[in-house]
Design a protein around this motif. Structure first.
Motif, short mmCIF file in Angstrom:
data_model
loop_
_atom_site.label_atom_id
_atom_site.label_comp_id
_atom_site.label_asym_id
_atom_site.label_seq_id
_atom_site.Cartn_x
_atom_site.Cartn_y
_atom_site.Cartn_z
N MET A 7 4.08 -22.06 10.73
CA MET A 7 4.81 -20.81 10.56
C MET A 7 4.40 -19.81 11.64
SD MET A 7 4.57 -20.70 6.39
CE MET A 7 4.95 -18.97 6.29
N ASP A 8 5.36 -18.94 12.00
CA ASP A 8 5.11 -17.90 12.98
C ASP A 8 4.52 -16.65 12.35
OD1 ASP A 8 6.11 -19.50 15.02
OD2 ASP A 8 8.15 -18.75 14.75
N GLU A 9 4.59 -16.55 11.03
CA GLU A 9 4.05 -15.40 10.31
C GLU A 9 3.03 -15.88 9.30
OE1 GLU A 9 7.10 -13.11 8.50
OE2 GLU A 9 8.14 -12.71 10.37
N ALA A 10 2.35 -14.94 8.70
CA ALA A 10 1.37 -15.28 7.67
C ALA A 10 2.08 -15.86 6.45
CB ALA A 10 0.59 -14.03 7.27
N MET A 11 1.37 -16.71 5.75
CA MET A 11 1.89 -17.29 4.51
C MET A 11 2.06 -16.18 3.48
SD MET A 11 2.71 -19.86 2.51
CE MET A 11 2.22 -21.31 3.43
N PRO A 12 3.25 -16.02 2.92
CA PRO A 12 3.41 -15.00 1.88
C PRO A 12 2.64 -15.44 0.63
CG PRO A 12 5.46 -16.18 2.24
CD PRO A 12 4.49 -16.71 3.22
N LEU A 13 1.94 -14.52 0.04
CA LEU A 13 1.16 -14.82 -1.15
C LEU A 13 2.01 -14.55 -2.37
CD1 LEU A 13 -1.55 -15.66 -2.35
CD2 LEU A 13 -2.21 -13.25 -2.31
N GLY A 14 2.25 -15.57 -3.14
CA GLY A 14 3.04 -15.44 -4.35
C GLY A 14 2.13 -15.29 -5.56
N ASP A 15 2.69 -15.56 -6.72
CA ASP A 15 1.94 -15.50 -7.97
C ASP A 15 1.22 -16.82 -8.17
OD1 ASP A 15 2.98 -12.95 -8.57
OD2 ASP A 15 4.80 -13.86 -9.37
N ILE A 16 -0.11 -16.80 -8.13
CA ILE A 16 -0.92 -17.99 -8.31
C ILE A 16 -1.23 -18.10 -9.79
CG2 ILE A 16 -3.09 -19.14 -7.75
CD1 ILE A 16 -3.03 -17.53 -5.09
N ALA A 17 -0.95 -19.27 -10.38
CA ALA A 17 -1.12 -19.43 -11.82
C ALA A 17 -1.70 -20.79 -12.18
CB ALA A 17 0.21 -19.23 -12.53
N PRO A 18 -2.90 -20.80 -12.74
CA PRO A 18 -3.42 -22.03 -13.34
C PRO A 18 -2.69 -22.29 -14.65
CG PRO A 18 -5.18 -20.43 -12.92
CD PRO A 18 -3.88 -19.73 -12.74
N TYR A 19 -2.50 -23.56 -14.99
CA TYR A 19 -1.82 -23.89 -16.24
C TYR A 19 -2.25 -25.28 -16.70
CZ TYR A 19 1.86 -24.69 -19.65
OH TYR A 19 2.55 -24.96 -20.80
N PHE A 20 -3.09 -25.32 -17.70
CA PHE A 20 -3.56 -26.57 -18.31
C PHE A 20 -3.97 -27.61 -17.27
CE2 PHE A 20 -1.72 -24.52 -21.91
CZ PHE A 20 -2.49 -24.96 -22.98
N GLY A 21 -4.86 -27.22 -16.37
CA GLY A 21 -5.38 -28.11 -15.35
C GLY A 21 -4.56 -28.15 -14.08
N GLU A 22 -3.31 -27.70 -14.16
CA GLU A 22 -2.44 -27.66 -12.99
C GLU A 22 -2.59 -26.31 -12.30
OE1 GLU A 22 1.49 -28.29 -14.50
OE2 GLU A 22 1.03 -30.33 -15.17
N LEU A 23 -1.96 -26.19 -11.14
CA LEU A 23 -2.03 -24.95 -10.38
C LEU A 23 -0.71 -24.77 -9.65
CD1 LEU A 23 -3.84 -22.59 -9.43
CD2 LEU A 23 -4.60 -24.08 -7.58
#
Length: 136
Positions: A61-77
């Motif tokens: 990417m030419d720009e920074a990675m947009p930071l979204g909503d990070i959510a753990p969920y029952f062992g998943e991410l």
């Protein structure tokens, strides 16, 4: 093709430094408020897989990675980005599955249309992010 942003759309971004992105994931997974009382914690494999997917996309990417909503969920991410009526989610798993992308749109007052991409790659995530923010 870079991801463009406009002054009307406010997004939180991290630097093109993989450590910053990894730190955001670690903070979300370490926060006790991210989990229900009996919910299993995010596994190291789920964290590793999501970080690797994000880093692979960010390298292209030419720009920074947009930071979204990070959510753990029952062992998943997962990390979810939303823009206008579009949504993109990258999910990593605690078992032997590879990360997947879910993406689609929900026009106001209509049923949404969603797709998924199994065995997600950095190229696919980059392309989906460009799709998501195409109208930014």
């Amino acid at each position: 093709m870079p991801i463009h942003s406009s002054t009307a759309v406010q997004r939180i971004v991290v630097t093109k430094d993989a450590v910053s992105l990894a730190d955001a994931i670690e903070r979300a997974c370490a926060d006790p408020d991210s989990y229900e009382a009996d919910e299993p914690l995010t596994t190291p494999k789920a964290k590793r897989d999501l970080k690797a997917l994000l880093e692979a996309a960010e390298e292209q990417m030419d720009e920074a990675m947009p930071l979204g909503d990070i959510a753990p969920y029952f062992g998943e991410l997962s990390i979810t980005w939303r823009h206008q009526d579009h949504m993109l989610r990258a999910t990593s798993f605690s078992d032997d599955r590879t990360p997947r992308l879910d993406y689609g749109s929900t026009p106001h007052g209509e049923l949404g249309q969603f797709n998924f991409q199994l065995n997600a790659t950095g190229d696919q995530l980059r392309d989906r992010l460009q799709w998501l923010f195409a109208n930014a």
